[in-house]
Enzyme design. Structure first.
Site, PDB file in Angstrom:
ATOM      1  N   ASP A 159      14.447  10.717  -0.077  1.00 55.61           N
ATOM      2  CA  ASP A 159      14.562  11.843  -1.546  1.00 55.61           C
ATOM      3  C   ASP A 159      14.995  13.052  -1.110  1.00 55.61           C
ATOM      4  O   ASP A 159      15.769  13.648  -1.894  1.00 55.61           O
ATOM      5  CB  ASP A 159      13.012  11.760  -1.932  1.00 55.61           C
ATOM      6  CG  ASP A 159      12.251  10.578  -2.141  1.00 55.61           C
ATOM      7  OD1 ASP A 159      12.582   9.710  -3.062  1.00 55.61           O
ATOM      8  OD2 ASP A 159      11.400  10.357  -1.372  1.00 55.61           O
ATOM      9  N   HIS A 187       6.396   9.894  -3.022  1.00 58.08           N
ATOM     10  CA  HIS A 187       7.668   8.971  -2.886  1.00 58.08           C
ATOM     11  C   HIS A 187       7.405   7.982  -4.282  1.00 58.08           C
ATOM     12  O   HIS A 187       7.104   6.898  -4.310  1.00 58.08           O
ATOM     13  CB  HIS A 187       7.825   8.372  -1.696  1.00 58.08           C
ATOM     14  CG  HIS A 187       8.957   7.483  -1.960  1.00 58.08           C
ATOM     15  ND1 HIS A 187      10.242   7.921  -1.902  1.00 58.08           N
ATOM     16  CD2 HIS A 187       9.090   5.998  -1.896  1.00 58.08           C
ATOM     17  CE1 HIS A 187      11.109   7.066  -1.964  1.00 58.08           C
ATOM     18  NE2 HIS A 187      10.293   5.769  -1.903  1.00 58.08           N
TER      19      HIS A 187
HETATM   20  N1  LIG Z   1       9.797   4.964   1.455  1.00 61.53           N
HETATM   21  C1  LIG Z   1      11.154   4.732   1.085  1.00 61.53           C
HETATM   22  O1  LIG Z   1      11.811   5.736   0.908  1.00 61.53           O
HETATM   23  C2  LIG Z   1      11.425   3.286   0.971  1.00 61.53           C
HETATM   24  C3  LIG Z   1      12.828   3.020   0.643  1.00 61.53           C
HETATM   25  C4  LIG Z   1      13.146   1.977   0.553  1.00 61.53           C
HETATM   26  C5  LIG Z   1      12.259   0.669   0.533  1.00 61.53           C
HETATM   27  N2  LIG Z   1      10.991   0.890   0.848  1.00 61.53           N
HETATM   28  C6  LIG Z   1       9.966  -0.094   0.865  1.00 61.53           C
HETATM   29  O2  LIG Z   1      10.258  -0.498   2.047  1.00 61.53           O
HETATM   30  C7  LIG Z   1       9.600  -1.865   1.924  1.00 61.53           C
HETATM   31  C8  LIG Z   1      10.383  -2.961   2.803  1.00 61.53           C
HETATM   32  O3  LIG Z   1      11.785  -3.231   2.040  1.00 61.53           O
HETATM   33  P1  LIG Z   1      12.758  -4.282   2.380  1.00 61.53           P
HETATM   34  O4  LIG Z   1      13.825  -4.142   1.443  1.00 61.53           O
HETATM   35  O5  LIG Z   1      13.089  -4.366   3.876  1.00 61.53           O
HETATM   36  O6  LIG Z   1      12.102  -5.366   1.904  1.00 61.53           O
HETATM   37  P2  LIG Z   1      12.191  -7.046   2.321  1.00 61.53           P
HETATM   38  O7  LIG Z   1      11.323  -7.928   1.609  1.00 61.53           O
HETATM   39  O8  LIG Z   1      13.717  -7.378   2.636  1.00 61.53           O
HETATM   40  O9  LIG Z   1      11.460  -7.265   3.646  1.00 61.53           O
HETATM   41  C9  LIG Z   1      10.174  -6.887   4.039  1.00 61.53           C
HETATM   42  C10 LIG Z   1       9.922  -7.829   5.453  1.00 61.53           C
HETATM   43  O10 LIG Z   1       8.583  -7.597   5.578  1.00 61.53           O
HETATM   44  C11 LIG Z   1       7.953  -8.625   6.073  1.00 61.53           C
HETATM   45  N3  LIG Z   1       6.477  -8.399   6.000  1.00 61.53           N
HETATM   46  C12 LIG Z   1       5.586  -8.595   4.733  1.00 61.53           C
HETATM   47  N4  LIG Z   1       4.121  -8.404   4.984  1.00 61.53           N
HETATM   48  C13 LIG Z   1       4.449  -8.153   6.483  1.00 61.53           C
HETATM   49  C14 LIG Z   1       3.070  -7.890   7.471  1.00 61.53           C
HETATM   50  N5  LIG Z   1       1.908  -7.831   6.922  1.00 61.53           N
HETATM   51  N6  LIG Z   1       3.703  -7.418   8.602  1.00 61.53           N
HETATM   52  C15 LIG Z   1       4.858  -7.580   8.971  1.00 61.53           C
HETATM   53  N7  LIG Z   1       5.762  -7.959   8.348  1.00 61.53           N
HETATM   54  C16 LIG Z   1       5.610  -8.069   6.833  1.00 61.53           C
HETATM   55  C17 LIG Z   1       8.485  -9.573   5.107  1.00 61.53           C
HETATM   56  O11 LIG Z   1       8.230 -10.881   5.975  1.00 61.53           O
HETATM   57  C18 LIG Z   1       9.981  -9.415   4.929  1.00 61.53           C
HETATM   58  O12 LIG Z   1      10.750  -9.998   6.028  1.00 61.53           O
HETATM   59  C19 LIG Z   1       9.450  -2.257   0.731  1.00 61.53           C
HETATM   60  O13 LIG Z   1       7.967  -1.892   0.194  1.00 61.53           O
HETATM   61  C20 LIG Z   1      10.325  -1.395  -0.253  1.00 61.53           C
HETATM   62  O14 LIG Z   1       9.791  -0.942  -1.455  1.00 61.53           O
HETATM   63  C21 LIG Z   1      10.628   2.279   0.948  1.00 61.53           C
HETATM   64  O1  LIG Z   2      12.471   2.503  -5.453  1.00 60.47           O
HETATM   65  C1  LIG Z   2      12.171   1.697  -4.622  1.00 60.47           C
HETATM   66  O2  LIG Z   2      11.284   0.939  -4.897  1.00 60.47           O
HETATM   67  C2  LIG Z   2      12.700   1.588  -3.119  1.00 60.47           C
HETATM   68  C3  LIG Z   2      12.511   2.791  -2.685  1.00 60.47           C
HETATM   69  O3  LIG Z   2      11.203   3.391  -2.588  1.00 60.47           O
HETATM   70  C4  LIG Z   2      13.669   3.808  -2.906  1.00 60.47           C
HETATM   71  O4  LIG Z   2      13.421   4.925  -3.214  1.00 60.47           O
HETATM   72  O5  LIG Z   2      14.908   3.445  -3.094  1.00 60.47           O
END
Ligand SMILES: NC(=O)c1ccc[n+]([C@@H]2O[C@H](COP(=O)([O-])OP(=O)(O)OC[C@H]3O[C@@H](n4cnc5c(N)ncnc54)[C@H](O)[C@@H]3O)[C@@H](O)[C@H]2O)c1
Ligand SMILES: O=C(O)C[C@H](O)C(=O)O
Length: 325
Positions: A159, A187
């Site tokens: 952000d 967030h």
């Molecule tokens: N904070 C932020 O700014 C931000 C930004 C982008 C995404 N995210 C979040 O990050 C997370 C991951 O996103 P992604 O695109 O990599 O998703 P994704 O689905 O591609 O990958 C997530 C992975 O986590 C694994 N997983 C699920 N449960 C698990 C556990 N208990 N232990 C270990 N691994 C586990 C899954 O098998 C999968 O491979 C999501 O919750 C998404 O919303 C946060």
């Molecule tokens: O928006 C989402 O769910 C993914 C991530 O938190 C983002 O801000 O891009």
């Protein structure tokens, strides 16, 4: 050569990790002179995909990688970890808010908080990326009573970076020229990207942009950027999220050189009258491996209203998972 440090990454076969792990391995996070041992956690159905990631890591022949451990057991993946990047959890789809993931993801962070408590280095630096990141971070922290709460942080850097980029474009400058940006709170769609103290090329941003753009375009654009990416890409942000995670950990470990960054941190003792039992994003500087709140900022009426709204949302999320903390 420095002694290798242990970097645990969860969700290691997922979208974010596919960018993140390779950048950690290349030295973007901890420096080109810091060897790492990668400790990669996945769930059983994704272990085969994770082996593919490991094959690719091996094929890169990264000079800094001094070991790779894979496991579906957090007690193994977090053993002696110096850094833990908690990415693994479900992403949201179109039309969902991040808080809709609390039921699906919250329980992951009780287990991982306990495993960190029992296995990680006492100085472990934890970054929660999995959404809803702030409340998941609170859950992990509360389940790790033997670790200092200051070791737990949630990712607001995406952000923060989004805000700097929007301001740079609007003012025909460059993101490196934007300083003292603050993103307060959660967030989520209530986050408050605040330009009150921000400067661009050394001059106040608020003098360079009009208030209507700030309130009606800039703030909603930053608040809704994650949803806009999901709509455009059909999947949530991955490379930019990984890049923000690298920035967050690099600055925490190696220092922010006096620059302000936004980090979701334990709010106890904060100087802005924010409820003291939340993970709330504050303006932060980092030095000698420690983060420090920027204190003494004047808070005007509009800011207070925005900061209160995101605080209220975090209190509501906490109530929804009270049985997990
Ligand atoms: N904070 C932020 O700014 C931000 C930004 C982008 C995404 N995210 C979040 O990050 C997370 C991951 O996103 P992604 O695109 O990599 O998703 P994704 O689905 O591609 O990958 C997530 C992975 O986590 C694994 N997983 C699920 N449960 C698990 C556990 N208990 N232990 C270990 N691994 C586990 C899954 O098998 C999968 O491979 C999501 O919750 C998404 O919303 C946060
Ligand atoms: O928006 C989402 O769910 C993914 C991530 O938190 C983002 O801000 O891009």
């Amino acid at each position: 050569m420095k002694t290798p440090v242990r970097v645990a990454i969860t969700g290691a076969a997922g979208q974010i990790s596919y960018s993140l792990i390779f950048r950690v391995a290349a030295g973007d996070m901890l420096g080109k002179d810091q060897p790492v041992i990668l400790q990669l956690l996945e769930i059983p159905p994704a272990m085969e995909a994770l082996q593919g990631v490991v094959m690719e890591l091996n094929d890169c022949a990264f000079p800094l990688v001094h070991g790779i451990i894979t496991s579906d057991d957090p007690n193994v993946a977090f053993k002696d970890a110096d850094f833990a990047l908690l990415v693994g959890s479900r992403p949201r789809g179109p039309g969902m808010e991040r808080s809709d993931l609390l039921k699906a993801n919250g329980a992951i962070f009780t287990v991982q908080g306990k495993a960190l408590n029992d296995n990680a280095s006492k100085d472990v630096k934890v970054l929660v990326v999995g959404n809803p990141a702030n409340t998941n971070c609170l859950i992990a922290m509360k389940n790790a009573p033997d670790l200092n709460p200051r070791n737990f942080t949630a990712m607001m850097r995406l952000d923060h970076n989004r805000s700097m980029s929007q301001i740079a474009t609007k003012t025909d400058s460059h993101s490196t020229k934007v300083e003292k940006m603050v993103v307060w709170g959660n967030h989520s769609a209530t986050q408050f990207p605040d330009i009150a103290n921000a400067t661009v090329d050394g001059a106040p941003v608020k003098d360079a942009v009009d208030n209507d753009w700030y309130v009606n375009e800039f703030i909603p654009t930053v608040q809704q950027r994650g949803a806009a990416i999901i709509k455009a890409r059909g999947a949530s942000s991955a490379a930019s999220a990984a890049s923000a995670a690298i920035d967050h950990m690099r600055d925490w470990a190696l220092g922010s050189d006096g620059r302000w960054v936004s980090m979701g941190v334990f709010s106890k003792g904060n100087s802005y009258s924010i409820d003291e039992d939340l993970i709330y994003a504050l303006p932060i500087t980092c030095e000698n491996g420690e983060w420090k709140e920027v204190t003494g900022l004047e808070i005007g009426e509009f800011q207070q209203k925005m900061m209160n709204a995101t605080e209220e949302e975090l209190k509501g999320e906490k109530e929804a998972v009270i049985d997990l903390i």
